[in-house]
Design an enzyme around this catalytic site. Structure first.
Site, PDB file in Angstrom:
ATOM      1  N   LYS A 345     -33.463 -65.699 -78.534  1.00 45.13           N
ATOM      2  CA  LYS A 345     -33.456 -66.825 -79.475  1.00 45.13           C
ATOM      3  C   LYS A 345     -32.056 -67.081 -80.040  1.00 45.13           C
ATOM      4  O   LYS A 345     -31.611 -68.214 -80.138  1.00 45.13           O
ATOM      5  CB  LYS A 345     -34.429 -66.571 -80.629  1.00 45.13           C
ATOM      6  CG  LYS A 345     -35.880 -66.791 -80.293  1.00 45.13           C
ATOM      7  CD  LYS A 345     -36.760 -66.925 -81.515  1.00 45.13           C
ATOM      8  CE  LYS A 345     -36.507 -65.898 -82.565  1.00 45.13           C
ATOM      9  NZ  LYS A 345     -36.730 -64.502 -82.123  1.00 45.13           N
ATOM     10  N   THR A 347     -29.258 -66.305 -78.673  1.00 46.17           N
ATOM     11  CA  THR A 347     -28.428 -66.813 -77.578  1.00 46.17           C
ATOM     12  C   THR A 347     -28.677 -68.300 -77.362  1.00 46.17           C
ATOM     13  O   THR A 347     -27.734 -69.079 -77.144  1.00 46.17           O
ATOM     14  CB  THR A 347     -28.733 -66.028 -76.285  1.00 46.17           C
ATOM     15  OG1 THR A 347     -28.694 -64.635 -76.577  1.00 46.17           O
ATOM     16  CG2 THR A 347     -27.719 -66.325 -75.205  1.00 46.17           C
ATOM     17  N   ARG A 369     -29.085 -65.341 -89.157  1.00 50.93           N
ATOM     18  CA  ARG A 369     -29.225 -64.246 -90.116  1.00 50.93           C
ATOM     19  C   ARG A 369     -28.148 -63.187 -89.882  1.00 50.93           C
ATOM     20  O   ARG A 369     -27.650 -63.038 -88.765  1.00 50.93           O
ATOM     21  CB  ARG A 369     -30.609 -63.608 -89.978  1.00 50.93           C
ATOM     22  CG  ARG A 369     -31.736 -64.467 -90.493  1.00 50.93           C
ATOM     23  CD  ARG A 369     -33.084 -63.858 -90.189  1.00 50.93           C
ATOM     24  NE  ARG A 369     -33.344 -63.798 -88.757  1.00 50.93           N
ATOM     25  CZ  ARG A 369     -34.285 -63.038 -88.199  1.00 50.93           C
ATOM     26  NH1 ARG A 369     -35.045 -62.274 -88.951  1.00 50.93           N
ATOM     27  NH2 ARG A 369     -34.464 -63.046 -86.897  1.00 50.93           N
ATOM     28  N   LYS A 380     -32.465 -51.993 -81.146  1.00 45.62           N
ATOM     29  CA  LYS A 380     -32.263 -53.380 -80.718  1.00 45.62           C
ATOM     30  C   LYS A 380     -30.817 -53.678 -80.327  1.00 45.62           C
ATOM     31  O   LYS A 380     -30.540 -54.403 -79.393  1.00 45.62           O
ATOM     32  CB  LYS A 380     -32.686 -54.335 -81.842  1.00 45.62           C
ATOM     33  CG  LYS A 380     -32.591 -55.810 -81.489  1.00 45.62           C
ATOM     34  CD  LYS A 380     -33.130 -56.667 -82.639  1.00 45.62           C
ATOM     35  CE  LYS A 380     -33.089 -58.151 -82.305  1.00 45.62           C
ATOM     36  NZ  LYS A 380     -31.749 -58.712 -82.285  1.00 45.62           N
ATOM     37  N   ALA A 599     -38.612 -60.643 -89.895  1.00 47.28           N
ATOM     38  CA  ALA A 599     -39.750 -61.570 -89.845  1.00 47.28           C
ATOM     39  C   ALA A 599     -41.085 -60.853 -89.793  1.00 47.28           C
ATOM     40  O   ALA A 599     -42.112 -61.463 -90.052  1.00 47.28           O
ATOM     41  CB  ALA A 599     -39.617 -62.496 -88.643  1.00 47.28           C
ATOM     42  N   PHE A 630     -38.492 -63.499 -84.615  1.00 48.02           N
ATOM     43  CA  PHE A 630     -39.611 -63.127 -83.744  1.00 48.02           C
ATOM     44  C   PHE A 630     -40.372 -64.354 -83.230  1.00 48.02           C
ATOM     45  O   PHE A 630     -39.784 -65.406 -83.029  1.00 48.02           O
ATOM     46  CB  PHE A 630     -40.525 -62.119 -84.444  1.00 48.02           C
ATOM     47  CG  PHE A 630     -39.862 -60.788 -84.668  1.00 48.02           C
ATOM     48  CD1 PHE A 630     -39.188 -60.145 -83.641  1.00 48.02           C
ATOM     49  CD2 PHE A 630     -39.874 -60.185 -85.909  1.00 48.02           C
ATOM     50  CE1 PHE A 630     -38.570 -58.915 -83.834  1.00 48.02           C
ATOM     51  CE2 PHE A 630     -39.246 -58.958 -86.108  1.00 48.02           C
ATOM     52  CZ  PHE A 630     -38.601 -58.335 -85.072  1.00 48.02           C
ATOM     53  N   PHE A 718     -32.959 -66.152 -66.029  1.00 50.99           N
ATOM     54  CA  PHE A 718     -32.280 -64.942 -65.547  1.00 50.99           C
ATOM     55  C   PHE A 718     -32.096 -65.060 -64.032  1.00 50.99           C
ATOM     56  O   PHE A 718     -32.829 -65.788 -63.354  1.00 50.99           O
ATOM     57  CB  PHE A 718     -33.093 -63.695 -65.891  1.00 50.99           C
ATOM     58  CG  PHE A 718     -33.081 -63.362 -67.366  1.00 50.99           C
ATOM     59  CD1 PHE A 718     -32.294 -62.334 -67.848  1.00 50.99           C
ATOM     60  CD2 PHE A 718     -33.850 -64.088 -68.264  1.00 50.99           C
ATOM     61  CE1 PHE A 718     -32.276 -62.022 -69.203  1.00 50.99           C
ATOM     62  CE2 PHE A 718     -33.830 -63.790 -69.617  1.00 50.99           C
ATOM     63  CZ  PHE A 718     -33.044 -62.753 -70.090  1.00 50.99           C
ATOM     64  N   TRP A 747     -26.291 -68.341 -71.119  1.00 52.87           N
ATOM     65  CA  TRP A 747     -25.861 -66.935 -71.123  1.00 52.87           C
ATOM     66  C   TRP A 747     -24.748 -66.705 -70.102  1.00 52.87           C
ATOM     67  O   TRP A 747     -23.787 -65.998 -70.366  1.00 52.87           O
ATOM     68  CB  TRP A 747     -27.069 -66.031 -70.802  1.00 52.87           C
ATOM     69  CG  TRP A 747     -26.720 -64.570 -70.826  1.00 52.87           C
ATOM     70  CD1 TRP A 747     -26.596 -63.765 -71.912  1.00 52.87           C
ATOM     71  CD2 TRP A 747     -26.439 -63.743 -69.680  1.00 52.87           C
ATOM     72  NE1 TRP A 747     -26.251 -62.482 -71.523  1.00 52.87           N
ATOM     73  CE2 TRP A 747     -26.148 -62.440 -70.155  1.00 52.87           C
ATOM     74  CE3 TRP A 747     -26.405 -63.980 -68.302  1.00 52.87           C
ATOM     75  CZ2 TRP A 747     -25.831 -61.383 -69.311  1.00 52.87           C
ATOM     76  CZ3 TRP A 747     -26.085 -62.922 -67.461  1.00 52.87           C
ATOM     77  CH2 TRP A 747     -25.803 -61.641 -67.966  1.00 52.87           C
TER      78      TRP A 747
END
Length: 894
Positions: A345, A347, A369, A380, A599, A630, A718, A747
């Site tokens: 998200k 990205t 955030r 993470k 979240a 999330f 991807f 990406w």
């Protein structure tokens, strides 16, 4: 005439800007009260506010410069003038004045514009203006400047040459002075005429003008000797011209404070294949200096506080300056139910703004955030985006940033300490001694502090003298009677520390046996973090901090931070944290980083203030892209029902992020272990798994549609995804009600890889928007929980534990029933069971506890065994993080 014109111009500016109070500061370092009085009188007549800084006559240049620098930074001063002896008027002093405040036009910047003929970009020095006003039809005349050196002399020469005069400059001691005086048509004295230069040297009929520093004295009148005309002193006229310059400065100040079109210089990307690590990509790009970025997007110098080279706090005064500027379009990025594979998200958020601004030339801002240290060093990793769509420098983004989370930790733990200390002191002291310590005699005087007076008013005691309270009132005021069993306020730390989930406090002998069980939460789960994210102003933040309920008293009534007397101290600790932090993307587009509530255990959105400021800065046709934490069932639902209610804003479009890999997991694909190689189901084409997993995407689209906002699906592609899989997801998304579904390659390609997404978002933002909230605040707490569980999660019903029901009854009785709901629930499933992927149905959602964040303004039920303190895995990220002691570069962050 000049004063009257200046007065009319200023009155017109004030009518258009009613709050305006133009202020001229004058630094004076001599004892000539005549000049001071003249400035004051002229300013009053024109309608200007004037501040006189009268320094002693022997003041040094450094003392003058120090005063200038202070006034340069004063946002309430629009103009700055200097009345100094000639010995102090050095280049160092004159150039210390900010060019935009230089009313006397003597700085090198102003003079440079003047000499080049850029009359619209400069102010002509008042003395020079006065001379030019007195002289007419100079074409062909010979003008002799005597004793006119420095900045004023240079400006005089430039202006006189522009009028076609022949200029001769000469010092008083020059041997050729007598000869030059006999041939000049006009003589301008730049300084006082020495007595050894007789008036007889000047030919009869010559116009004489004196610009000497003693502007008002006019005492060296030449008389009528040898039929020479009287000398014209510029004195009062120069001061009138100074006021006219001040009006021009005010006009420019107003223009500089109006919204300005961006002049953004985007940074070029040179994507490599294969794509290097995030940190290598970040380091390969040289970010712009943050003050340059700030200027490009229309921020003023006094609206930013710089932290190093690449980040700055933005002051909230900007909201007042741009209050009449229409907002841009508001875009929310949400996602499907997340998996360990990561959906990207952040990205997508970064790639989208890079596409909008760097490639489509549309103003845009990303609002993200601030990452918690917990996930960064836990499982993470960093949260700056990834690949060629990230915030830079990523090390700064992920580590401490500007210290907001530390400020929250300090404020939170100060309040926790205050609670336990108050319980101890009340349990060990009589009413009288407690009262005497709370309201002590200081320097022979006893008085209530402002926060104590507020408590007295809350208790209905309308007294201000501590000596007049009755014994009953003293007891009522001094005793909070906190019931230790009801304390809900926990200590926090920004580290995943599972062994702090339950602790015992008060075991030292000094605490006299007042032991109780408590716990630590992760810092970003603090209610103060939620307040930071939802507040709209410093005053609003202070009020919210004061309303925070920390416990109940023994009668069952809520005890607040305000009751403890700590509100002001908390606000002081948060005074810098309330300002959003400005950073940039890899392509040099602006980003606000502010607040970081999780979240799953909080409301999971960045700050209202960052969004509001960004919406003003992008302009009416620009876009602000903010991210919800999330899945759409958690972060987006809370964004709409909590954040939108607090801000009064609602988005034009929702971008829903999905990946083929994550959809395969929701379709029944095998479990994934972080760091282990992916199974073939995720690396080879499997259309059936994708089709089955799209049920989660369809559900999240339906959740978005509950709120009436158009949704665009962003499929984060991807290299293992086949074209057929990508086409299938986009087709199902559109059939399920999405406005559009777009594959994205940001990406690996940066903003260029998200151009199609940006175009789809732009079109969707122009669609009809029928935004609505999911529930009415007037509904009972349990009914609001049930609506979220059934309509959003797909639960059959809810089940409250006895403890949860008891809390609901208590909050309702205490008057908190009309607050929105913030569900604390696992993010890994639509249900309360993390292992249930796809779209679970038929489940009963268990509510184990219900808590209240009254300051933040929501009730938060805990679903199942939800923990507010994450734990470290067996192999945390910190194994890979290191610091090069020579280069001081961070390694292995992501």
């Amino acid at each position: 005439k000049i004063t009257e014109n200046a007065k009319k111009s200023l009155a017109s500016l004030k009518r258009q800007n009613p709050q305006l109070e133009p202020t001229l500061a004058i630094i004076q370092a001599h004892n000539d009260h005549l000049i001071q009085e003249a400035n004051k009188n002229f300013a009053k007549e024109v309608g200007l506010r004037i501040i006189h800084i009268c320094l002693p006559e022997g003041s040094s240049k450094d003392e003058i410069v120090s005063e200038i620098l202070r006034l340069n930074e004063d946002p309430n001063v629009q103009g700055l003038a200097l009345d100094l002896p000639e010995s102090l008027c050095s280049s160092k002093v004159l150039n210390a004045v900010k060019p935009e405040k230089d009313v006397d036009g003597l700085s090198n910047v102003n003079l440079g514009h003047l000499v080049r003929g850029d009359v619209y970009d400069c102010l002509v020095p008042p003395t020079v203006c006065a001379v030019m006003e007195l002289l007419e039809n100079l074409g062909g005349k010979t003008v002799l400047l005597v004793g006119a050196s420095g900045a004023v002399g240079a400006a005089l020469q430039s202006m006189l040459q522009r009028e076609g005069a022949t200029i001769i400059s000469c010092p008083w001691k020059a041997p050729q002075l007598q000869n030059e005086l006999r041939h000049a048509d006009v003589v301008v004295f730049g300084s006082m005429k020495p007595d050894d230069v007789p008036v007889s040297w000047i030919k009869p009929g010559t116009t004489i003008i004196s610009c000497s520093h003693d502007l008002l004295s006019e005492k060296h009148n030449c008389g009528q000797q040898n039929n020479s005309p009287a000398e014209n002193a510029v004195g009062s006229l120069a001061i009138a011209m100074r006021m006219q310059n001040m009006v021009k400065t005010t006009e420019r100040w107003i223009q500089s404070h109006q919204y300005r079109k961006w002049n953004l210089h985007c940074l070029k990307l040179h994507p490599l294949s294969p794509v290097p690590s995030d940190i290598e990509i970040s380091r390969a790009q040289s970010p712009k200096a943050v003050d340059v970025l700030a200027k490009e997007i229309g921020l003023l110098t006094d609206e930013i506080e710089i932290y190093g080279q690449t980040k700055a706090k933005v002051r909230l005064s900007l909201l007042e300056r741009l209050k009449d500027q229409p907002d841009g379009k508001y875009v929310l990025v949400a996602g499907i139910t997340p998996t360990p594979l990561g959906e990207g998200k952040s990205t997508v958020t970064v790639g989208l703004v890079q596409a909008l601004t760097a490639h489509l030339k549309i103003n845009s801002f990303a609002c993200l955030r601030q990452p918690s240290q917990g996930p960064t060093f836990g499982v993470k990793g960093g949260a700056a985006g990834g690949g060629y769509a990230q915030v830079i420098p990523m090390e700064e983004f992920n580590l401490h940033l500007t210290g907001d989370i530390h400020a929250i930790t300090a404020a939170n733990n100060l309040l926790a300490a205050a609670i336990d200390a108050r319980i101890l002191h009340e349990n060990t002291q009589s009413d009288k001694s407690l009262y005497n310590r709370l309201v002590p005699v200081v320097n022979g005087v006893r008085g209530f502090s402002p926060i104590q007076l507020a408590r007295l008013r809350k208790l209905g005691i309308n007294k201000t003298d501590p000596e007049t309270l009755t014994e009953e009132e003293i007891s009522k005021f001094a005793r909070l009677d906190i019931d230790p069993c009801t304390v809900t306020w926990q200590r926090v730390v920004d580290t995943n520390d599972r062994f702090l989930r339950k602790i015992t406090i008060g075991q030292a002998n000094t605490e006299k046996g007042f032991v109780r069980q408590a716990q630590f939460d992760i810092a970003v789960a603090s209610e103060i973090m939620a307040i930071l994210a939802l507040t709209t102003s410093p005053q609003d933040m202070k009020e919210r901090l004061g309303k925070m309920v920390v416990a109940n008293d023994k009668k069952g009534e809520p005890v607040t931070a305000e009751d403890l007397g700590v509100t002001g101290a908390l606000a002081v600790l948060m005074k810098d944290a309330i300002k959003p932090t400005l950073m940039q993307t890899l392509e040099g587009t602006p980003v606000f980083v502010h607040a970081g509530p999780f979240a799953n255990i909080a409301h999971g959105n960045s700050s209202v203030l960052a969004d509001k400021i960004a919406l003003k800065l992008v302009g009416e046709k620009g876009f602000v892209v903010t991210e919800a934490g999330f899945g759409a069932d958690i972060g987006m639902e809370k964004f709409f029902n909590i954040k939108c209610r607090a801000s009064g804003l609602f988005p034009s479009v929702v971008v829903l992020v999905a990946t083929v890999r994550a959809l395969k997991m929701h379709g029944g694909g095998p479990n994934v272990t972080a760091g282990a190689p992916l199974k073939k189901e995720y690396t080879e084409e499997n259309l059936q798994l994708v089709a089955d997993g799209c049920c989660n995407l369809q559900k999240q689209i339906q959740i978005t549609q509950l709120f009436g906002v158009p949704v665009v699906v962003a499929l984060n592609v991807f290299k293992t995804d086949s074209p057929a899989e990508v086409d299938l997801v986009c087709k199902i998304a559109k059939q399920s009600g999405a406005f559009d579904a777009v594959p994205c390659n940001h990406w690996s390609a940066g903003g260029r890889g998200a151009v199609q997404l940006a175009q789809a978002v732009e079109k969707a933002a122009n669609q009809k928007n029928s935004f609505k909230y999911l529930y009415s605040l007037e509904l009972p707490i349990v009914e609001k929980i049930r609506i979220i569980a059934q309509k959003v999660y797909g639960a059959q019903d809810i089940e409250l534990s006895p403890a949860a029901q008891s809390q609901v009854d208590r909050y309702t009785r205490q008057g908190f029933g009309n607050l929105p709901i913030c569900m604390a629930k696992t993010h890994l499933s639509l249900s309360h069971q993390p292992e249930r992927k796809g779209v679970p149905t038929g489940f009963i959602l268990p509510i184990s506890d219900v808590r209240a964040s009254i300051g933040a303004g929501f009730i938060y039920p805990l679903v199942g065994t939800m923990s507010t303190m994450p734990g470290l895995p067996t192999r945390p990220c910190f194994y890979d993080i290191d610091l090069d002691p020579v280069t001081e570069q961070v390694k292995g962050l992501f």
